[in-house]
Design an enzyme around this catalytic site. Sequence first.
Site, PDB file in Angstrom:
ATOM      1  N   GLY A  23       0.822  -1.196   0.000  1.00  0.00           N
ATOM      2  CA  GLY A  23       0.000   0.000   0.000  1.00  0.00           C
ATOM      3  C   GLY A  23       0.861   1.253   0.000  1.00  0.00           C
ATOM      4  CB  CYS A  24       0.056   4.706  -0.997  1.00  0.00           C
ATOM      5  SG  CYS A  24      -1.568   4.891  -0.211  1.00  0.00           S
ATOM      6  CE1 TYR A  25      -1.425   8.093   4.130  1.00  0.00           C
ATOM      7  CE2 TYR A  25      -3.204   6.497   3.959  1.00  0.00           C
ATOM      8  CZ  TYR A  25      -2.776   7.808   3.988  1.00  0.00           C
ATOM      9  OH  TYR A  25      -3.691   8.830   3.892  1.00  0.00           O
TER      10      TYR A  25
END
Length: 339
Positions: A155-157
């Site tokens: 995921g991005c985070y």
Amino acid sequence: MTSQKTIQCAVFGASGYSGVELSWLLHHHPQFTLSYGFTSGAREAEPVAALYPQLNDRCDLMLQPWQLDLLPQLAEQVQVAFLALPHEASAELAPKLIDAGIVVFDLSGAFRLSDPAQHEQAYGFVQPQFAHAIPYGLAEYTQLQGNEPLIAVPGCYPTAAGLALRPIADFLANGSTPIINAVSGVSGAGRKAQLHTGVCEVSLQAYGVASHRHQPEIAQSVGREVIFVPHLGNFKRGILATIYAELAAGVDAAAVQQALHAAYAEQPLVRVVAQPPKLQQVVGTPYCDIYAKVHGNHVIFSVAIDNLLKGAASQAVQLANQYFGLATTTGLLNRGAVL
């Protein structure tokens, strides 16, 4: 490296923000050929430029509604599938593609968590199980062999947090809990219209406090529990994360900087910078910029990535480059972005 002149690819979810960025990268890639862009079976076929007019006369991809009866034809033509789909849709489709002999790079959360119970709690459905381990593809920390049938793209985070914290994992105080505050642009919510994520409606606010599904993924990536608070910002794209972590006794600023530079000296898409980064440094690029400052017995990180590129599409292509023995940056530099 495969003996084919180019590697034939398909993008599922090609009408979404991450999907169209994937399509744009693959459209220009010197070794990958984008053969198909699929959308929901409920949609009509249409050119990608009908949804993204900025691609008019620049990308002639035709978006096609996916139907399972297309799978035999797809298996004859395509070697790689990138899934930019909702989590449950990826969980259902990925095993079928793998059984057909297609390598899958999955951008959803369907296969990221190694603990099935934790996955079910975070995502609300039972995770499909495979006989083989599924690599978690934080690109700078993954060694793909080129024979894995499925790769889970982070995921991005978790990408931003993992790239900052992993190099200093051994320097953190025993039992300490890093705190991660991160702000994302509204594109992280996806393309589907939602009033509460519209730019005119969004004010800077926290969401998913102590309950966001990326929290267990970050903890898994960095090897310890974390406190994670995401925020939604009134801007289109990018993530800026501020991370606070307690250091073990005797760890100083020089040790932290040495660890960061050693970790990323041979990683061209991570830049250790001398000033806190601005989003404009990374938006539209595949880079992650990391700044670190030691204050007393804590280290404070400021990390910037493009959520749709380093946090999704470009990391998936970076992993595919590694899978096929290509240079890390192949097809990723100087491409710009669609949105």
